[in-house]
Design a protein around this motif. Structure first.
Motif, PDB file in Angstrom:
ATOM      1  N   UNK A   7       0.876  -1.278   0.022  1.00  0.00           N
ATOM      2  CA  UNK A   7       0.068  -0.129  -0.006  1.00  0.00           C
ATOM      3  C   UNK A   7       0.733   1.172   0.275  1.00  0.00           C
ATOM      4  N   UNK A   8       0.463   2.278  -0.919  1.00  0.00           N
ATOM      5  CA  UNK A   8       1.132   3.423  -1.021  1.00  0.00           C
ATOM      6  C   UNK A   8       2.564   3.382  -2.099  1.00  0.00           C
ATOM      7  N   UNK A   9       3.022   2.194  -2.262  1.00  0.00           N
ATOM      8  CA  UNK A   9       3.861   2.154  -3.360  1.00  0.00           C
ATOM      9  C   UNK A   9       3.126   2.208  -4.717  1.00  0.00           C
ATOM     10  N   UNK A  10       3.804   2.508  -5.754  1.00  0.00           N
ATOM     11  CA  UNK A  10       3.313   2.907  -7.063  1.00  0.00           C
ATOM     12  C   UNK A  10       3.751   1.910  -8.004  1.00  0.00           C
ATOM     13  N   UNK A  11       2.639   1.720  -9.134  1.00  0.00           N
ATOM     14  CA  UNK A  11       2.627   1.050 -10.169  1.00  0.00           C
ATOM     15  C   UNK A  11       3.782   1.381 -11.382  1.00  0.00           C
ATOM     16  N   UNK A  12       4.541   0.740 -11.599  1.00  0.00           N
ATOM     17  CA  UNK A  12       5.761   1.004 -12.462  1.00  0.00           C
ATOM     18  C   UNK A  12       5.193   1.577 -13.934  1.00  0.00           C
ATOM     19  N   UNK A  13       3.962   1.226 -13.984  1.00  0.00           N
ATOM     20  CA  UNK A  13       3.433   1.638 -15.558  1.00  0.00           C
ATOM     21  C   UNK A  13       2.679   2.944 -15.480  1.00  0.00           C
ATOM     22  N   UNK A  14       1.595   2.898 -14.864  1.00  0.00           N
ATOM     23  CA  UNK A  14       1.013   4.101 -14.670  1.00  0.00           C
ATOM     24  C   UNK A  14       0.988   4.995 -13.491  1.00  0.00           C
ATOM     25  N   UNK A  15       2.051   4.728 -12.515  1.00  0.00           N
ATOM     26  CA  UNK A  15       2.612   5.441 -11.486  1.00  0.00           C
ATOM     27  C   UNK A  15       1.512   5.812 -10.449  1.00  0.00           C
TER      28      UNK A  15
END
Length: 85
Positions: A7-15
């Motif tokens: 939770x809180x970490x971002x997706x590498x694709x859509x950010x």
């Protein structure tokens, strides 16, 4: 599925960040890091060049890497052969 630590970490694709525990999640593991994607953002291939929003496709590294993987394995320049040329 996304765990409490995701939770809180971002997706590498859509950010966008992961916001819910149990949210579908895809992960690509490298030698030292794990890249997490929303299940819908992940292309399913092992090469980051196939992700449309990766730094290889858009951003400061765009154009720095060829469209396909090298045909030969990487060779370090720490050999005498490099200086014989």
């Amino acid at each position: 599925p996304a765990a409490q630590g995701d939770l809180g970490h971002t997706c590498r694709e859509c950010k966008r960040p992961f916001t819910a525990i149990g949210e579908p999640l895809a992960e690509r593991r490298g030698a030292r890091l794990a890249m997490r994607y929303h299940d819908t953002c992940f292309s399913g291939t092992a090469d980051p060049r196939t992700q449309s929003n990766s730094s290889f496709a858009a951003g400061k590294w765009a154009g720095a890497v060829g469209p396909e993987a090298p045909r030969e394995p990487f060779r370090k320049m720490r050999t005498a052969q490099h200086f014989d040329r």
